[in-house]
Design a protein around this motif. Structure first.
Motif, PDB file in Angstrom:
ATOM      1  N   SER A  25       0.836  -1.209   0.000  1.00 29.40           N
ATOM      2  CA  SER A  25       0.000   0.000   0.000  1.00 29.40           C
ATOM      3  C   SER A  25       0.868   1.255   0.000  1.00 29.40           C
ATOM      4  O   SER A  25       0.380   2.364  -0.210  1.00 29.40           O
ATOM      5  CB  SER A  25      -0.931   0.008   1.215  1.00 29.40           C
ATOM      6  N   ILE A  26       2.164   1.085   0.289  1.00 27.63           N
ATOM      7  CA  ILE A  26       3.085   2.222   0.321  1.00 27.63           C
ATOM      8  C   ILE A  26       3.565   2.548  -1.089  1.00 27.63           C
ATOM      9  O   ILE A  26       4.034   1.665  -1.813  1.00 27.63           O
ATOM     10  CB  ILE A  26       4.303   1.912   1.228  1.00 27.63           C
ATOM     11  N   GLY A  27       3.423   3.835  -1.455  1.00 31.38           N
ATOM     12  CA  GLY A  27       3.909   4.268  -2.756  1.00 31.38           C
ATOM     13  C   GLY A  27       4.984   5.327  -2.658  1.00 31.38           C
ATOM     14  O   GLY A  27       5.534   5.774  -3.664  1.00 31.38           O
ATOM     15  N   ALA A  28       5.285   5.760  -1.426  1.00 32.12           N
ATOM     16  CA  ALA A  28       6.264   6.833  -1.252  1.00 32.12           C
ATOM     17  C   ALA A  28       7.018   6.649   0.056  1.00 32.12           C
ATOM     18  O   ALA A  28       6.423   6.313   1.085  1.00 32.12           O
ATOM     19  CB  ALA A  28       5.566   8.192  -1.250  1.00 32.12           C
ATOM     20  N   VAL A  29       8.324   6.869   0.009  1.00 37.21           N
ATOM     21  CA  VAL A  29       9.163   6.849   1.204  1.00 37.21           C
ATOM     22  C   VAL A  29       9.985   8.131   1.184  1.00 37.21           C
ATOM     23  O   VAL A  29      10.743   8.368   0.249  1.00 37.21           O
ATOM     24  CB  VAL A  29      10.121   5.640   1.224  1.00 37.21           C
ATOM     25  N   ALA A  30       9.812   8.970   2.198  1.00 41.46           N
ATOM     26  CA  ALA A  30      10.624  10.188   2.305  1.00 41.46           C
ATOM     27  C   ALA A  30      11.503  10.058   3.535  1.00 41.46           C
ATOM     28  O   ALA A  30      11.055   9.600   4.590  1.00 41.46           O
ATOM     29  CB  ALA A  30       9.734  11.423   2.431  1.00 41.46           C
ATOM     30  N   ALA A  31      12.774  10.435   3.396  1.00 40.60           N
ATOM     31  CA  ALA A  31      13.701  10.344   4.522  1.00 40.60           C
ATOM     32  C   ALA A  31      14.582  11.575   4.584  1.00 40.60           C
ATOM     33  O   ALA A  31      14.981  12.127   3.558  1.00 40.60           O
ATOM     34  CB  ALA A  31      14.571   9.092   4.405  1.00 40.60           C
ATOM     35  N   ALA A  96      12.015   9.316   8.817  1.00 39.76           N
ATOM     36  CA  ALA A  96      11.507   8.674   7.609  1.00 39.76           C
ATOM     37  C   ALA A  96      10.009   8.459   7.726  1.00 39.76           C
ATOM     38  O   ALA A  96       9.506   8.130   8.812  1.00 39.76           O
ATOM     39  CB  ALA A  96      12.218   7.344   7.383  1.00 39.76           C
ATOM     40  N   CYS A  97       9.311   8.672   6.627  1.00 39.15           N
ATOM     41  CA  CYS A  97       7.861   8.491   6.598  1.00 39.15           C
ATOM     42  C   CYS A  97       7.470   7.725   5.339  1.00 39.15           C
ATOM     43  O   CYS A  97       8.044   7.949   4.271  1.00 39.15           O
ATOM     44  CB  CYS A  97       7.136   9.840   6.581  1.00 39.15           C
ATOM     45  N   THR A  98       6.472   6.863   5.464  1.00 41.31           N
ATOM     46  CA  THR A  98       5.933   6.162   4.301  1.00 41.31           C
ATOM     47  C   THR A  98       4.467   6.547   4.135  1.00 41.31           C
ATOM     48  O   THR A  98       3.763   6.816   5.113  1.00 41.31           O
ATOM     49  CB  THR A  98       6.026   4.635   4.475  1.00 41.31           C
ATOM     50  N   SER A  99       4.033   6.590   2.867  1.00 41.45           N
ATOM     51  CA  SER A  99       2.639   6.941   2.582  1.00 41.45           C
ATOM     52  C   SER A  99       2.270   6.386   1.213  1.00 41.45           C
ATOM     53  O   SER A  99       3.130   5.866   0.479  1.00 41.45           O
ATOM     54  CB  SER A  99       2.455   8.459   2.604  1.00 41.45           C
ATOM     55  N   ALA A 100       1.004   6.492   0.859  1.00 42.23           N
ATOM     56  CA  ALA A 100       0.563   6.021  -0.457  1.00 42.23           C
ATOM     57  C   ALA A 100       1.110   6.939  -1.547  1.00 42.23           C
ATOM     58  O   ALA A 100       1.524   6.477  -2.619  1.00 42.23           O
ATOM     59  CB  ALA A 100      -0.964   5.975  -0.514  1.00 42.23           C
ATOM     60  N   HIS A 101       1.081   8.251  -1.282  1.00 44.87           N
ATOM     61  CA  HIS A 101       1.521   9.236  -2.270  1.00 44.87           C
ATOM     62  C   HIS A 101       2.570  10.164  -1.660  1.00 44.87           C
ATOM     63  O   HIS A 101       2.581  10.377  -0.449  1.00 44.87           O
ATOM     64  CB  HIS A 101       0.318  10.034  -2.781  1.00 44.87           C
ATOM     65  N   ARG A 102       3.407  10.755  -2.501  1.00 42.69           N
ATOM     66  CA  ARG A 102       4.583  11.458  -1.991  1.00 42.69           C
ATOM     67  C   ARG A 102       4.286  12.679  -1.143  1.00 42.69           C
ATOM     68  O   ARG A 102       5.052  13.015  -0.239  1.00 42.69           O
ATOM     69  CB  ARG A 102       5.489  11.858  -3.159  1.00 42.69           C
TER      70      ARG A 102
END
Lengths: 158, 91
Positions: A25-31, A96-102
Protein backbone atom coordinates in the motif's frame (compact mmCIF):
# COMPACT_ATOMS: atom_id res chain seq x y z
CA UNK A 1 8.87 1.86 18.38
CA UNK A 2 8.55 4.88 16.11
CA UNK A 3 11.31 6.72 18.00
CA UNK A 4 14.76 5.60 19.14
CA UNK A 5 17.58 7.37 20.95
CA UNK A 6 20.93 5.62 20.65
CA UNK A 7 24.68 6.16 20.66
CA UNK A 8 25.29 3.74 17.75
CA UNK A 9 25.24 4.76 14.12
CA UNK A 10 22.33 3.64 11.90
CA UNK A 11 22.08 2.13 8.42
CA UNK A 12 19.58 4.17 6.41
CA UNK A 13 18.95 1.42 3.85
CA UNK A 14 18.29 -1.15 6.54
CA UNK A 15 15.99 1.20 8.45
CA UNK A 16 13.97 2.15 5.36
CA UNK A 17 13.54 -1.49 4.33
CA UNK A 18 12.30 -2.32 7.83
CA UNK A 19 9.93 0.64 7.79
CA UNK A 20 8.47 -0.33 4.41
CA UNK A 21 8.11 -3.93 5.53
CA UNK A 22 7.14 -4.98 1.99
CA UNK A 23 3.78 -3.18 2.44
CA UNK A 24 2.32 -2.83 -1.10
CA UNK A 25 0.00 0.00 0.00
CA UNK A 26 3.09 2.22 0.32
CA UNK A 27 3.91 4.27 -2.76
CA UNK A 28 6.26 6.83 -1.25
CA UNK A 29 9.16 6.85 1.20
CA UNK A 30 10.62 10.19 2.30
CA UNK A 31 13.70 10.34 4.52
CA UNK A 32 15.82 13.10 6.04
CA UNK A 33 19.29 12.52 7.47
CA UNK A 34 20.96 15.23 9.56
CA UNK A 35 24.77 15.11 9.72
CA UNK A 36 27.52 16.88 11.63
CA UNK A 37 29.05 19.91 9.86
CA UNK A 38 32.69 20.85 10.39
CA UNK A 39 31.87 24.55 10.64
CA UNK A 40 29.21 26.28 12.74
CA UNK A 41 28.82 29.97 13.57
CA UNK A 42 32.18 30.83 11.97
CA UNK A 43 34.23 28.33 13.99
CA UNK A 44 35.60 24.96 12.98
CA UNK A 45 34.09 22.07 14.86
CA UNK A 46 36.30 19.06 15.63
CA UNK A 47 33.67 17.07 17.52
CA UNK A 48 30.44 17.48 19.42
CA UNK A 49 28.55 15.84 22.23
CA UNK A 50 24.80 15.31 22.05
CA UNK A 51 23.03 15.33 25.41
CA UNK A 52 19.38 14.55 26.02
CA UNK A 53 16.82 14.23 28.79
CA UNK A 54 16.02 10.51 29.08
CA UNK A 55 12.34 9.88 29.59
CA UNK A 56 11.17 13.17 28.12
CA UNK A 57 13.02 12.65 24.85
CA UNK A 58 11.22 9.44 23.94
CA UNK A 59 7.87 10.89 25.01
CA UNK A 60 8.41 14.08 22.98
CA UNK A 61 9.43 12.18 19.84
CA UNK A 62 6.48 9.80 20.07
CA UNK A 63 4.12 12.74 20.55
CA UNK A 64 5.53 14.45 17.46
CA UNK A 65 5.14 11.27 15.37
CA UNK A 66 1.58 10.79 16.63
CA UNK A 67 0.81 14.41 15.72
CA UNK A 68 2.17 13.86 12.20
CA UNK A 69 -0.03 10.78 11.80
CA UNK A 70 -3.09 12.86 12.65
CA UNK A 71 -2.16 15.60 10.18
CA UNK A 72 -1.17 13.47 7.17
CA UNK A 73 -2.07 10.13 5.70
CA UNK A 74 1.16 8.36 6.46
CA UNK A 75 1.52 4.63 6.90
CA UNK A 76 4.53 4.61 9.22
CA UNK A 77 7.05 7.06 10.62
CA UNK A 78 10.44 6.56 12.24
CA UNK A 79 12.79 8.83 14.16
CA UNK A 80 16.29 7.80 15.21
CA UNK A 81 18.42 10.37 17.06
CA UNK A 82 21.95 9.71 18.20
CA UNK A 83 23.48 10.97 21.45
CA UNK A 84 27.03 10.99 22.81
CA UNK A 85 30.22 11.90 20.98
CA UNK A 86 29.93 12.68 17.25
CA UNK A 87 32.37 13.94 14.63
CA UNK A 88 32.05 15.89 11.36
CA UNK A 89 30.21 13.89 8.66
CA UNK A 90 28.66 11.54 11.24
CA UNK A 91 24.94 10.90 11.00
CA UNK A 92 22.95 12.55 13.80
CA UNK A 93 19.30 11.99 13.02
CA UNK A 94 17.03 10.04 10.68
CA UNK A 95 13.39 10.89 10.05
CA UNK A 96 11.51 8.67 7.61
CA UNK A 97 7.86 8.49 6.60
CA UNK A 98 5.93 6.16 4.30
CA UNK A 99 2.64 6.94 2.58
CA UNK A 100 0.56 6.02 -0.46
CA UNK A 101 1.52 9.24 -2.27
CA UNK A 102 4.58 11.46 -1.99
CA UNK A 103 2.91 14.63 -0.72
CA UNK A 104 2.05 13.17 2.68
CA UNK A 105 5.46 11.57 3.17
CA UNK A 106 7.36 14.75 2.22
CA UNK A 107 5.24 17.02 4.42
CA UNK A 108 5.17 14.71 7.43
CA UNK A 109 8.95 14.24 7.26
CA UNK A 110 9.57 18.00 7.26
CA UNK A 111 7.01 18.58 10.00
CA UNK A 112 8.58 15.96 12.28
CA UNK A 113 12.03 17.44 11.74
CA UNK A 114 10.86 21.01 12.41
CA UNK A 115 9.06 20.00 15.60
CA UNK A 116 11.98 17.86 16.75
CA UNK A 117 14.25 20.90 16.39
CA UNK A 118 12.16 22.96 18.80
CA UNK A 119 10.48 20.44 21.13
CA UNK A 120 12.68 17.39 21.62
CA UNK A 121 15.13 17.82 24.52
CA UNK A 122 18.51 17.46 22.84
CA UNK A 123 21.48 19.80 23.22
CA UNK A 124 24.72 20.03 21.26
CA UNK A 125 28.05 20.99 22.76
CA UNK A 126 30.77 21.65 20.19
CA UNK A 127 34.54 21.41 20.49
CA UNK A 128 36.17 24.32 18.67
CA UNK A 129 39.73 25.76 18.62
CA UNK A 130 38.53 28.30 21.23
CA UNK A 131 37.22 25.56 23.52
CA UNK A 132 33.91 23.80 24.13
CA UNK A 133 30.68 25.73 23.70
CA UNK A 134 26.97 24.96 23.89
CA UNK A 135 25.20 25.57 20.60
CA UNK A 136 22.64 28.39 20.75
CA UNK A 137 19.10 27.78 19.53
CA UNK A 138 18.24 29.50 16.26
CA UNK A 139 15.25 31.78 15.78
CA UNK A 140 14.89 30.29 12.28
CA UNK A 141 14.09 26.91 13.87
CA UNK A 142 11.23 28.44 15.86
CA UNK A 143 9.96 30.09 12.69
CA UNK A 144 10.14 26.81 10.76
CA UNK A 145 8.09 25.05 13.42
CA UNK A 146 5.61 27.93 13.77
CA UNK A 147 4.54 27.83 10.13
CA UNK A 148 2.94 24.41 10.70
CA UNK A 149 0.53 25.89 13.26
CA UNK A 150 -1.32 27.67 10.47
CA UNK A 151 -0.37 25.63 7.43
CA UNK A 152 -1.93 22.29 8.25
CA UNK A 153 -4.90 21.66 10.46
CA UNK A 154 -5.40 18.17 11.82
CA UNK A 155 -7.49 15.93 9.58
CA UNK A 156 -11.19 16.35 10.18
CA UNK A 157 -10.74 19.71 11.89
CA UNK A 158 -10.37 21.96 8.86
CA UNK B 1 5.47 16.86 62.65
CA UNK B 2 5.83 19.29 59.79
CA UNK B 3 4.25 22.67 60.18
CA UNK B 4 4.61 23.75 56.54
CA UNK B 5 2.54 22.66 53.59
CA UNK B 6 5.33 23.12 51.07
CA UNK B 7 5.55 21.36 47.73
CA UNK B 8 8.25 18.68 47.61
CA UNK B 9 9.47 18.32 44.02
CA UNK B 10 12.51 17.05 42.14
CA UNK B 11 14.40 19.53 40.00
CA UNK B 12 16.50 18.46 37.01
CA UNK B 13 18.99 20.76 35.28
CA UNK B 14 20.26 20.02 31.81
CA UNK B 15 22.99 21.04 29.38
CA UNK B 16 24.36 24.57 29.92
CA UNK B 17 22.16 25.16 32.97
CA UNK B 18 23.47 22.03 34.67
CA UNK B 19 26.97 23.42 34.29
CA UNK B 20 25.98 26.93 35.38
CA UNK B 21 24.23 25.67 38.52
CA UNK B 22 26.86 23.04 39.27
CA UNK B 23 24.22 20.35 39.82
CA UNK B 24 22.27 17.84 37.73
CA UNK B 25 19.36 17.57 40.13
CA UNK B 26 18.12 18.35 43.61
CA UNK B 27 15.09 17.80 45.77
CA UNK B 28 13.46 20.87 47.22
CA UNK B 29 10.45 21.85 49.24
CA UNK B 30 8.95 24.96 47.75
CA UNK B 31 6.92 27.27 50.04
CA UNK B 32 3.14 27.21 49.57
CA UNK B 33 2.97 30.34 47.40
CA UNK B 34 5.38 28.75 44.90
CA UNK B 35 2.73 26.72 43.11
CA UNK B 36 3.38 27.41 39.42
CA UNK B 37 6.34 27.10 37.06
CA UNK B 38 6.63 30.87 36.87
CA UNK B 39 6.65 31.27 40.64
CA UNK B 40 9.22 28.50 40.97
CA UNK B 41 11.50 30.20 38.46
CA UNK B 42 11.32 33.50 40.35
CA UNK B 43 11.88 31.73 43.67
CA UNK B 44 14.98 29.96 42.36
CA UNK B 45 16.30 33.18 40.79
CA UNK B 46 16.18 34.77 44.25
CA UNK B 47 19.04 32.46 45.26
CA UNK B 48 21.28 34.95 43.46
CA UNK B 49 24.51 34.26 41.55
CA UNK B 50 24.13 32.00 38.51
CA UNK B 51 20.50 31.42 39.47
CA UNK B 52 19.68 35.10 39.23
CA UNK B 53 21.61 35.44 35.96
CA UNK B 54 20.28 32.38 34.16
CA UNK B 55 16.68 32.62 35.34
CA UNK B 56 16.31 36.38 35.01
CA UNK B 57 13.13 37.55 33.26
CA UNK B 58 13.71 37.61 29.53
CA UNK B 59 16.33 34.86 29.52
CA UNK B 60 15.34 31.99 27.23
CA UNK B 61 14.62 29.10 29.58
CA UNK B 62 12.42 26.05 28.98
CA UNK B 63 10.68 24.06 31.67
CA UNK B 64 9.13 20.60 31.55
CA UNK B 65 6.84 19.22 34.25
CA UNK B 66 6.78 15.42 34.33
CA UNK B 67 8.35 15.31 30.83
CA UNK B 68 5.86 17.69 29.19
CA UNK B 69 6.84 21.21 28.13
CA UNK B 70 5.22 23.67 30.51
CA UNK B 71 4.33 27.35 30.60
CA UNK B 72 4.68 29.90 33.39
CA UNK B 73 1.10 29.20 34.51
CA UNK B 74 1.54 25.42 34.69
CA UNK B 75 0.84 24.31 38.28
CA UNK B 76 3.36 22.26 40.23
CA UNK B 77 2.33 19.50 42.61
CA UNK B 78 4.08 17.36 45.21
CA UNK B 79 6.18 14.64 43.60
CA UNK B 80 6.55 16.41 40.25
CA UNK B 81 9.79 16.15 38.29
CA UNK B 82 10.52 19.62 37.00
CA UNK B 83 13.29 20.04 34.44
CA UNK B 84 14.84 23.42 33.65
CA UNK B 85 16.93 23.74 30.50
CA UNK B 86 18.01 26.03 27.65
CA UNK B 87 16.16 26.05 24.30
CA UNK B 88 16.82 22.72 22.59
CA UNK B 89 19.39 22.32 19.81
CA UNK B 90 19.05 18.75 18.51
CA UNK B 91 18.54 17.46 15.01
Amino acid sequence: MPARVQTEDFDVGHELAALRNCDPSIGAVAAFVGTVRDVNADASVSSMTLEHYPGMTEKALETIVADAKVRWRIVEALVIHRVGALHPADQIVLVACTSAHRGDAFAACEFIMDYLKTRAPFWKKEETPEGARWVDARASDDEAAARWHAASKPLGKV
Amino acid sequence: MRDSLGTAVSLVYLARLREAFGAASERIEAPPHVNTVGALRAWLAARGGAWATELAPGRAVRVAVNHDLAGADTPISPGDEIAIFPPVTGG
